[in-house]
Design a protein around this motif. Structure first.
Motif, mmCIF file in Angstrom:
data_model
loop_
_atom_site.group_PDB
_atom_site.id
_atom_site.type_symbol
_atom_site.label_atom_id
_atom_site.label_comp_id
_atom_site.label_asym_id
_atom_site.label_seq_id
_atom_site.Cartn_x
_atom_site.Cartn_y
_atom_site.Cartn_z
ATOM 1 N N VAL A 271 -72.980 74.668 88.874
ATOM 2 C CA VAL A 271 -72.021 73.874 87.723
ATOM 3 C C VAL A 271 -71.164 74.950 87.347
ATOM 4 C CG1 VAL A 271 -71.905 72.723 85.584
ATOM 5 C CG2 VAL A 271 -73.645 72.030 87.198
ATOM 6 N N GLN A 274 -68.324 75.487 90.235
ATOM 7 C CA GLN A 274 -67.477 74.181 90.025
ATOM 8 C C GLN A 274 -66.621 74.438 88.900
ATOM 9 O OE1 GLN A 274 -70.161 71.108 90.295
ATOM 10 N NE2 GLN A 274 -70.804 71.663 92.459
ATOM 11 N N ALA A 275 -66.858 74.699 87.769
ATOM 12 C CA ALA A 275 -66.164 74.440 86.614
ATOM 13 C C ALA A 275 -65.025 75.740 86.686
ATOM 14 C CB ALA A 275 -66.934 74.920 85.339
ATOM 15 N N PHE A 348 -69.304 73.107 80.582
ATOM 16 C CA PHE A 348 -69.198 73.334 82.216
ATOM 17 C C PHE A 348 -69.403 72.136 82.771
ATOM 18 C CE2 PHE A 348 -70.857 77.886 81.312
ATOM 19 C CZ PHE A 348 -69.708 78.409 81.108
ATOM 20 N N SER A 352 -66.485 70.808 85.538
ATOM 21 C CA SER A 352 -67.291 70.832 87.004
ATOM 22 C C SER A 352 -67.188 69.195 87.635
ATOM 23 C CB SER A 352 -68.792 71.280 86.992
ATOM 24 O OG SER A 352 -69.387 70.272 86.272
ATOM 25 N N ARG A 354 -69.352 66.970 86.841
ATOM 26 C CA ARG A 354 -70.667 66.536 86.819
ATOM 27 C C ARG A 354 -70.700 65.353 85.713
ATOM 28 N NH1 ARG A 354 -76.080 66.543 85.406
ATOM 29 N NH2 ARG A 354 -75.922 67.501 83.128
#
Length: 402
Positions: A271, A274-275, A348, A352, A354
């Motif tokens: 995560v 990705q952030a 995050f 990301s 999510r």
């Protein structure tokens, strides 16, 4: 359609409020020998008009603006109407500004009342008008009514520091916070920064170690509409909702400009990476010193700390959740090399992709918490449905005790 909405709504309000308006006009004349105060302003295409308000000292002065809306001097929603002197100082092409109709409220003024006005006023309003539709227009008007209830009323004192049961929260703006972080980075000053919302303050109320960390932190910043409502109960004005989620991309932008790097620690595996990738795509010059998920053992802790220190990061963002992240930072602060360390909760997850963040219109009416509740009712119901009223009760008790 929007002009029709203005005419119909202002006309209906004038009829419905006619007894009150007549009384206010008579009162103004008896006090000042005139009914209206007239403020010269520039409207659409720089046409001059007088913005009306009732004369005298009684309440309800602003009701006279209904006549401006009916006449077409102002829309309900638009850019802020300017005086000739203000127009002369515009940092942008004046014709571009006056291509938008002035309004009683604007996208920027609404965000300002809620504490979300982080960016340039003209840019904020222009972004809204670029995609203007009848639906968006009416939506802004309705949100302005809610914003008036949350942030309206008479002016309140704006203390430099807010106090909630022993925790001192600095009353500042997003821009000043970013300047302060940059200064601490440049001077290599060891800094612990924390954000608190009502849930955090509820924890601090009974968690002595966490409360002590907040008391010892270099800065504690206000996060969420609950803090603003708490300030209203204490008859105080909150300058801005300086939450970590909105600060993060702005901090990354400043880091890219200033040439300093950040380290992202926390979240599920992948995560934080990705952030970081999302921020580097947004700010190509951003230096991500490293990323690390929050799932490591106590035995791996020395290795994680060594990785952070060897990365050369100037800023460390830790997302373990409250109060775990603050306890971890306090325990290891002397071992950590980054100048600025801060706990940032679950942001995050948002950057990301999510977990989707609440839409802007929901944040503008102070209801982002309801979005979180709908997303994760099993985890969040206690925090919001029990925690928020408990927080306000404790603030009320604090006020009663002086």
């Amino acid at each position: 359609m929007m002009r029709l909405f203005d005419v119909l709504s202002s006309g209906l309000l004038l009829i419905a409020l006619s007894p009150l308006l007549l009384y206010r006009a008579v009162l103004a004349y008896r006090q000042t020998q005139t009914v209206f105060n007239r403020e010269p302003q520039l409207g659409y295409r720089q046409r001059p008009f007088d913005r009306l308000s009732f004369a005298g000292e009684a309440g309800g002065k602003g009701l006279a603006v209904l006549l401006n809306v009916l006449r077409g001097d102002l829309a309900w929603a638009g850019v802020r109407a300017l005086s000739a002197n203000e127009a002369a100082k515009l940092p942008v092409d004046a014709s571009q500004y006056f291509a938008c109709r002035p309004g009683v409220v604007s996208a920027y003024s609404l965000q300002q009342k809620i504490g979300l006005a982080y960016d340039d006023e003209f840019a904020t309003n222009l972004t809204f008008f670029v995609s203007l539709s009848a639906k968006n227009y009416v939506g802004l008007c309705l949100r302005a009514v809610i914003g008036l209830l949350l942030g309206g009323g008479p002016p309140r004192p704006t203390p430099p520091m807010l106090h909630f049961w022993g925790v001192n929260i600095i009353n500042t703006t997003m821009a000043e916070t970013l300047d302060w972080i940059g200064m601490r980075v440049r001077n290599r000053q060891k800094t612990l920064l924390a954000f608190v919302n009502p849930a955090c303050l509820n924890i601090a109320y009974t968690h002595d170690a966490y409360r002590q960390i907040l008391q010892d932190a270099d800065r504690v910043l206000p996060d969420g509409i609950g803090i603003k409502i708490g300030c209203r109960l204490l008859n105080q004005n909150l300058l801005a909702n300086v939450n970590g989620t909105d600060l993060f991309p702005r901090l990354c932008g400043r880091a890219a400009e200033g040439g300093y790097s950040v380290f992202l620690l926390g979240g599920l595996p992948g995560v934080a990476g990705q952030a970081a990738a999302a921020m580097q795509q947004r700010f190509p010059h951003l230096q991500i010193a490293g990323v690390q998920d929050g799932y490591f053992t106590d035995g791996q802790e020395p290795q994680v700390i060594d990785t952070i220190n060897r990365s050369g990061a100037s800023v460390l963002l830790v997302g373990f959740g409250v109060p775990k992240q603050e306890l971890w930072l306090a325990r290891h602060r002397s071992q950590l090399s980054p100048a600025v360390c801060m706990g940032i909760g679950g942001l995050f997850d948002y950057y990301s992709g999510r977990i989707p963040r609440a839409p802007v219109w929901l944040r503008e009416i102070g209801m982002e918490w309801s979005w979180r509740l709908i997303q994760e009712p099993g985890r969040m119901w206690r925090r919001y449905l029990i925690g928020n009223p408990l927080f306000l009760y404790r603030v009320w008790r604090q006020r009663q005790q002086g």
